[in-house]
Design a protein around this motif. Structure first.
Motif, short mmCIF file in Angstrom:
data_model
loop_
_atom_site.label_atom_id
_atom_site.label_comp_id
_atom_site.label_asym_id
_atom_site.label_seq_id
_atom_site.Cartn_x
_atom_site.Cartn_y
_atom_site.Cartn_z
N VAL A 29 0.87 -1.18 0.00
CA VAL A 29 0.00 0.00 0.00
C VAL A 29 0.90 1.23 0.00
N PRO A 30 0.98 1.97 -1.12
CA PRO A 30 1.94 3.07 -1.24
C PRO A 30 1.50 4.35 -0.54
N PHE A 31 1.50 4.31 0.78
CA PHE A 31 1.17 5.49 1.57
C PHE A 31 2.43 6.31 1.81
N SER A 32 2.33 7.61 1.58
CA SER A 32 3.41 8.54 1.88
C SER A 32 3.21 9.11 3.28
N VAL A 33 4.31 9.26 4.01
CA VAL A 33 4.20 9.85 5.35
C VAL A 33 3.89 11.34 5.25
N PHE A 34 3.99 11.90 4.05
CA PHE A 34 3.68 13.31 3.85
C PHE A 34 2.29 13.48 3.24
N SER A 35 2.11 13.01 2.02
CA SER A 35 0.85 13.28 1.32
C SER A 35 -0.31 12.40 1.77
N HIS A 36 -0.04 11.29 2.49
CA HIS A 36 -1.10 10.43 3.00
C HIS A 36 -1.09 10.40 4.53
N PHE A 37 -0.66 11.49 5.13
CA PHE A 37 -0.46 11.50 6.58
C PHE A 37 -1.73 11.10 7.34
N GLU A 38 -2.85 11.71 7.01
CA GLU A 38 -4.09 11.43 7.74
C GLU A 38 -4.53 9.99 7.56
N GLU A 39 -4.42 9.48 6.32
CA GLU A 39 -4.79 8.08 6.09
C GLU A 39 -3.86 7.13 6.82
N PHE A 40 -2.58 7.52 6.86
CA PHE A 40 -1.57 6.68 7.53
C PHE A 40 -1.85 6.60 9.02
N THR A 41 -2.30 7.70 9.62
CA THR A 41 -2.56 7.70 11.07
C THR A 41 -3.62 6.67 11.46
N LYS A 42 -4.53 6.37 10.53
CA LYS A 42 -5.58 5.40 10.83
C LYS A 42 -5.03 3.97 10.88
N VAL A 43 -3.91 3.75 10.19
CA VAL A 43 -3.25 2.45 10.21
C VAL A 43 -2.26 2.38 11.36
N ASN A 44 -1.45 3.42 11.48
CA ASN A 44 -0.43 3.51 12.52
C ASN A 44 -0.33 4.97 12.96
N PRO A 45 -0.80 5.30 14.16
CA PRO A 45 -0.76 6.69 14.62
C PRO A 45 0.64 7.29 14.65
N VAL A 46 1.66 6.44 14.69
CA VAL A 46 3.04 6.93 14.68
C VAL A 46 3.44 7.43 13.29
N VAL A 47 2.75 6.93 12.25
CA VAL A 47 3.02 7.27 10.85
C VAL A 47 4.49 7.02 10.54
N LYS A 48 4.89 5.77 10.68
CA LYS A 48 6.26 5.35 10.40
C LYS A 48 6.27 4.36 9.25
N ALA A 49 7.11 4.65 8.25
CA ALA A 49 7.26 3.73 7.13
C ALA A 49 8.64 3.06 7.21
N PRO A 50 8.65 1.73 7.06
CA PRO A 50 7.52 0.86 6.74
C PRO A 50 6.69 0.50 7.97
N THR A 51 5.41 0.27 7.72
CA THR A 51 4.51 -0.34 8.69
C THR A 51 3.95 -1.58 8.04
N LEU A 52 3.97 -2.68 8.76
CA LEU A 52 3.43 -3.94 8.26
C LEU A 52 2.33 -4.41 9.19
N THR A 53 1.15 -4.69 8.61
CA THR A 53 0.06 -5.27 9.39
C THR A 53 -0.01 -6.76 9.06
N LEU A 54 0.10 -7.58 10.09
CA LEU A 54 0.02 -9.02 9.91
C LEU A 54 -1.43 -9.44 9.73
N ASP A 55 -1.64 -10.68 9.30
CA ASP A 55 -2.99 -11.17 9.05
C ASP A 55 -3.84 -11.18 10.33
#
Length: 202
Positions: A29-55
């Motif tokens: 999922v090509p989320f940018s820590v800059f241009s997708h900041f708000e969307e990224f916070t919903k996955v990981n509030p820290v907004v750190k790339a890479p973030t991996l969500t396990l199954d």
């Protein structure tokens, strides 16, 4: 399983390629820590790339920790780090240099691309540049001594190629007058592989 982050990050790219070589199925999922900041916070509030969500919903972050987790799970034929203690220590030493170079390169990029010229602190830039050069020199020498420039695909060669490609794309002028032949040789070999082509950001 989903990997969040842009492939122009050396950390995201090294995870993507490593997972591919481990034989792990995942969605990038090509989320940018800059241009997708708000969307990224919903996955990981820290907004750190890479973030991996396990199954199972567990969240992992930091490229070295993610890779370390899957290294422990990988069967012998897919492992990217050696088992033998002495050899493992040697590989981790090289990885430390490569990742230090990556860290300093990222700091250099941020200083010049995100901070206005009048806000840049030249002593800090010179310090980071010196650290970057020192890391690259140690890294290049260690690869020469390792004598595996055309050998197996492993974590040292993956990280070497990913980090060097990032440096050459983002700040080639910093190292333009220096030769790092061992790093360049490994990078050329690895960048031609299908796993690298699949997760290319250029």
């Amino acid at each position: 399983m989903k990997l969040f982050g842009m492939l122009d990050s050396p950390y995201v790219r090294r995870v993507a390629i490593s997972l591919e070589l481990y034989g792990i199925k995942f969605e990038h999922v090509p989320f940018s820590v800059f241009s997708h900041f708000e969307e990224f916070t919903k996955v990981n509030p820290v907004v750190k790339a890479p973030t991996l969500t396990l199954d199972n919903g567990q969240l992992l972050m930091d490229s070295t920790l993610i890779i370390g987790f899957f290294e422990t799970l990988a069967p012998a034929e897919h492992k990217l780090l050696p088992k033998e203690t002495k050899t493992l220590a040697e590989d981790l030493s090289i990885l430390g240099l490569a990742l230090a170079a990556s860290e300093k390169a990222v700091q250099f990029v941020y200083e010049h691309k995100l901070r206005p010229d009048e806000k840049q602190h030249q002593p800090w830039v010179e310090r980071v540049t010196g650290q970057l050069l020192a890391a690259c020199e140690g890294w290049n020498l260690a690869l020469k001594e390792r004598n595996n420039l055309s050998g197996a695909i492993d974590q040292v060669s993956i990280t070497t190629a990913v980090v060097w490609s990032f440096i050459q794309h983002m700040i080639p002028q910093v190292l333009a007058e220096r030769q790092f032949s061992a790093i360049e040789q490994v990078t050329q070999r690895m960048e031609s592989l299908p796993e690298f082509q699949k997760y290319s950001w250029r």
